[in-house]
Design an enzyme around this catalytic site. Structure first.
Site, PDB file in Angstrom:
ATOM      1  N   HIS A  63       0.827  -1.216   0.000  1.00 18.54           N
ATOM      2  CA  HIS A  63       0.000   0.000   0.000  1.00 18.54           C
ATOM      3  C   HIS A  63       0.854   1.255   0.000  1.00 18.54           C
ATOM      4  O   HIS A  63       0.390   2.314   0.404  1.00 18.54           O
ATOM      5  CB  HIS A  63      -0.923   0.002   1.223  1.00 18.54           C
ATOM      6  CG  HIS A  63      -1.887  -1.142   1.227  1.00 18.54           C
ATOM      7  ND1 HIS A  63      -1.729  -2.248   2.027  1.00 18.54           N
ATOM      8  CD2 HIS A  63      -3.001  -1.363   0.505  1.00 18.54           C
ATOM      9  CE1 HIS A  63      -2.728  -3.093   1.808  1.00 18.54           C
ATOM     10  NE2 HIS A  63      -3.498  -2.589   0.885  1.00 18.54           N
ATOM     11  N   HIS A  64       2.112   1.148  -0.460  1.00 15.17           N
ATOM     12  CA  HIS A  64       2.953   2.356  -0.431  1.00 15.17           C
ATOM     13  C   HIS A  64       2.419   3.406  -1.381  1.00 15.17           C
ATOM     14  O   HIS A  64       2.725   4.590  -1.240  1.00 15.17           O
ATOM     15  CB  HIS A  64       4.413   2.015  -0.753  1.00 15.17           C
ATOM     16  CG  HIS A  64       4.643   1.677  -2.192  1.00 15.17           C
ATOM     17  ND1 HIS A  64       4.204   0.504  -2.749  1.00 15.17           N
ATOM     18  CD2 HIS A  64       5.244   2.363  -3.190  1.00 15.17           C
ATOM     19  CE1 HIS A  64       4.529   0.476  -4.041  1.00 15.17           C
ATOM     20  NE2 HIS A  64       5.171   1.594  -4.328  1.00 15.17           N
ATOM     21  N   LYS A  69      -3.295  -2.341  -7.515  1.00 11.49           N
ATOM     22  CA  LYS A  69      -3.749  -2.666  -8.867  1.00 11.49           C
ATOM     23  C   LYS A  69      -3.302  -4.053  -9.268  1.00 11.49           C
ATOM     24  O   LYS A  69      -2.185  -4.466  -8.955  1.00 11.49           O
ATOM     25  CB  LYS A  69      -3.106  -1.632  -9.813  1.00 11.49           C
ATOM     26  CG  LYS A  69      -3.565  -1.693 -11.234  1.00 11.49           C
ATOM     27  CD  LYS A  69      -4.767  -0.807 -11.477  1.00 11.49           C
ATOM     28  CE  LYS A  69      -5.379  -1.030 -12.829  1.00 11.49           C
ATOM     29  NZ  LYS A  69      -6.138  -2.297 -12.900  1.00 11.49           N
ATOM     30  N   LYS A  93       6.212  -4.469 -10.755  1.00  9.60           N
ATOM     31  CA  LYS A  93       5.909  -4.093 -12.141  1.00  9.60           C
ATOM     32  C   LYS A  93       5.505  -2.616 -12.220  1.00  9.60           C
ATOM     33  O   LYS A  93       6.006  -1.861 -13.047  1.00  9.60           O
ATOM     34  CB  LYS A  93       4.748  -4.984 -12.603  1.00  9.60           C
ATOM     35  CG  LYS A  93       4.447  -4.967 -14.053  1.00  9.60           C
ATOM     36  CD  LYS A  93       3.209  -5.824 -14.359  1.00  9.60           C
ATOM     37  CE  LYS A  93       3.374  -7.275 -13.985  1.00  9.60           C
ATOM     38  NZ  LYS A  93       2.288  -8.119 -14.548  1.00  9.60           N
ATOM     39  N   ASP A  98       6.836   3.139 -13.543  1.00  6.09           N
ATOM     40  CA  ASP A  98       6.381   4.396 -12.944  1.00  6.09           C
ATOM     41  C   ASP A  98       4.869   4.585 -13.041  1.00  6.09           C
ATOM     42  O   ASP A  98       4.385   5.664 -13.390  1.00  6.09           O
ATOM     43  CB  ASP A  98       7.109   5.596 -13.584  1.00  6.09           C
ATOM     44  CG  ASP A  98       8.581   5.599 -13.209  1.00  6.09           C
ATOM     45  OD1 ASP A  98       8.910   5.250 -12.070  1.00  6.09           O
ATOM     46  OD2 ASP A  98       9.419   5.925 -14.080  1.00  6.09           O
ATOM     47  N   LYS A 105      -3.663  -8.746  -6.564  1.00  4.12           N
ATOM     48  CA  LYS A 105      -4.114  -9.767  -7.515  1.00  4.12           C
ATOM     49  C   LYS A 105      -5.303 -10.501  -6.928  1.00  4.12           C
ATOM     50  O   LYS A 105      -5.393 -10.667  -5.712  1.00  4.12           O
ATOM     51  CB  LYS A 105      -2.992 -10.784  -7.780  1.00  4.12           C
ATOM     52  CG  LYS A 105      -3.134 -11.497  -9.101  1.00  4.12           C
ATOM     53  CD  LYS A 105      -2.737 -10.562 -10.224  1.00  4.12           C
ATOM     54  CE  LYS A 105      -2.484 -11.238 -11.516  1.00  4.12           C
ATOM     55  NZ  LYS A 105      -1.688 -10.355 -12.380  1.00  4.12           N
ATOM     56  N   SER A 361      -3.735   0.259 -18.362  1.00  4.14           N
ATOM     57  CA  SER A 361      -4.781   0.300 -17.334  1.00  4.14           C
ATOM     58  C   SER A 361      -4.710   1.635 -16.573  1.00  4.14           C
ATOM     59  O   SER A 361      -5.739   2.223 -16.232  1.00  4.14           O
ATOM     60  CB  SER A 361      -4.581  -0.828 -16.321  1.00  4.14           C
ATOM     61  OG  SER A 361      -5.167  -2.019 -16.778  1.00  4.14           O
TER      62      SER A 361
END
Ligand code: GLU
Length: 470
Positions: A63-64, A69, A93, A98, A105, A361
């Site tokens: 959660h940094h 995602k 990834k 960036d 997931k 995305s």
């Protein structure tokens, strides 16, 4: 399955990279572990009146940055270890390209090929409702996407279910990406992972030092390409690699594999598969004894584009590719990695090479939050100003452009043009950053370790700047 779990492979790769990083051990531990895993079961009524109990997961690795995602996988053997490993890969990834998200997931333990569509819809909607209940989905919280066994149709059901439970939330569409265009999707998302694979391979094949190490000539022209897996990623990777000059010599799918050293016509294979329900027996090609046989063919670029651990201790010695281009997540087990490294095979790692999907995305999420299609405001303006410029040059040169030439030059950028351009820039820049890590640390002789170092470094800095680890 290979000799060890998928998560321990990811951890082994992480640990190898951690040796090159000078951060407090506690910080590296925090970056490595998976922050939260939600495991749940729910009943779904079948057409025949009976019930199935469905097992499902959503893992949020880091959660940094928010939202987190990552895709949702529908597969009969999906499990917690796998979902956690894939969530971790998403964190790294996103950092590499960036994209300002943490990693996550999801998994649902069903066989989508054997599940009727109405049942898939019920399962998807119920899965979404369960995520909503526990706060595991939302535009600023956790944003799923397609993965193995899911696609735009499932994403549309997720967006619709989320929207129904958040009446009036103008940003509801941004709760999931990979949606159909009419449901808030973006042009170019479907092709994005495969297109990104092409850009990544193209970068590797233009890197002088790598080419020298491999004894290869520059460029894709005439290079023999083998693709394992013909899903969305495999199909598009094959398509763009062929368009870029590669020769597609072999393909495999779940039912079998085909080989033709002179090159396969991808569209003809797809049509053949649609008609006969199999790629086997494709006219003019040799049908290989098993799908896994393609992994051992002599070729320049081997593209595993399906599931994890297909290259393992049992077959890595027999891999005869010069480059393994990891379009899938985790296709190389840690033991296979050692063997391939020793044998001088260059691996372009998953967390870089297949990051095109999450990159686009990100663009889709931005589009949903800004409520406007990219290019809508500037396309005609660009066309008019380029048109004026062309006109001035024509006057000065005393010659006019042909109509077709003019259309080509004066065309303003569409959404898809902008998406593809953003993706290309992203893949080129990320490759440059990974190579820069190796230039700084000459002891790092593989791209995966360099990619990990690059990712972990960025995440560590982000934590330090939060002040949690002063
Ligand atoms: N499932 C894809 C991946 O593994 C895409 C994730 C996303 O777009 O969020 O990268």
């Amino acid at each position: 399955m290979s000799e060890q779990g998928f998560l321990s492979t990811v951890h082994r790769n992480f640990d190898r990279a951690a040796r090159y990083l000078d951060y407090p051990a506690g910080l590296l531990d925090q970056i490595k572990i998976c922050n939260s895993v939600y495991r749940f079961s729910f009943p779904v009524r079948r057409e025949d009146g009976g019930f199935d109990v469905i097992e499902a997961w959503r893992a949020e690795h880091s959660h940094h940055k928010l939202p987190v995602k990552g895709g949702i996988r529908y597969a009969p053997d999906v499990n917690e270890d796998e979902v956690m490993a894939l969530a971790a890969l998403m964190t790294f990834k996103c950092a590499i390209v960036d994209v300002p998200f943490g990693g996550a997931k999801g998994g649902v333990k069903i066989d989508p090929r054997k599940t009727p569509v109405h049942q898939l819809e019920r399962i998807t909607r119920r899965y979404t409702a369960e995520l909503v209940k526990k706060g595991f989905i939302g535009p600023g919280i956790d944003v799923p996407a397609p993965d193995y066994g899911t696609g735009p149709r499932e994403m549309a059901w997720i967006a619709d279910t989320y929207g129904q439970l958040h009446n009036g939330d103008v940003d509801a569409f941004a709760c999931v990406t990979g949606k159909p265009i009419t449901q808030g999707g973006i042009h170019g998302r479907k092709e994005a992972t495969g297109r990104g694979v092409f850009f990544g391979v193209r970068e590797a094949l233009s890197d002088e030092a790598l080419l020298k190490q491999l004894g290869m000539t520059a460029g894709l022209g005439g290079k023999r390409v083998v693709v394992q897996g013909l899903g969305n990623v495999g199909y598009h990777a094959a398509k763009f690699l062929v368009e870029g000059g590669g020769t597609l010599v072999a393909l495999s799918e779940i039912e079998g594999a085909i080989y033709n050293p002179k090159g396969l016509d991808l569209e003809a294979v797809m049509n053949w598969r649609r008609e006969t329900k199999s790629i086997k027996g494709f006219p003019g090609a040799e049908t290989l004894p098993s799908p896994a046989a393609v992994l051992e063919l002599e070729c320049d670029v081997l593209v595993p584009a399906a599931l994890e651990n297909v290259l393992h201790a049992g077959n890595a010695e027999r891999v005869r590719a010069k480059i393994v281009a990891e379009a899938a997540n985790g296709p190389t087990s840690a033991d296979a990695e050692e063997i391939l490294r020793r044998r001088g095979v260059v691996i372009i790692p998953d967390m870089y090479l297949n990051a095109g999907g999450v990159t686009v995305s990100y663009f889709e999420w931005l589009k949903n939050l800004s409520h406007v299609r990219f290019g809508r405001l500037n396309k005609k303006f660009e066309e008019a100003s380029t048109g004026r410029l062309v006109h001035a040059i024509e006057m000065a040169a005393g010659r006019s452009l042909e109509e077709a030439e003019r259309r080509q030059v004066v065309r303003g950028a569409s959404e898809e043009d902008l998406v593809n351009s953003g993706l290309e820039e992203t893949m080129i820049e990320a490759f440059r950053q990974i190579r820069a890590v190796q230039i700084k640390n000459p002891k790092i002789d593989d791209l995966r370790t360099a990619a990990f170092v690059n990712a972990v470094d960025k995440i560590a800095v982000s934590y330090m700047e939060l002040g949690i680890f002063p």
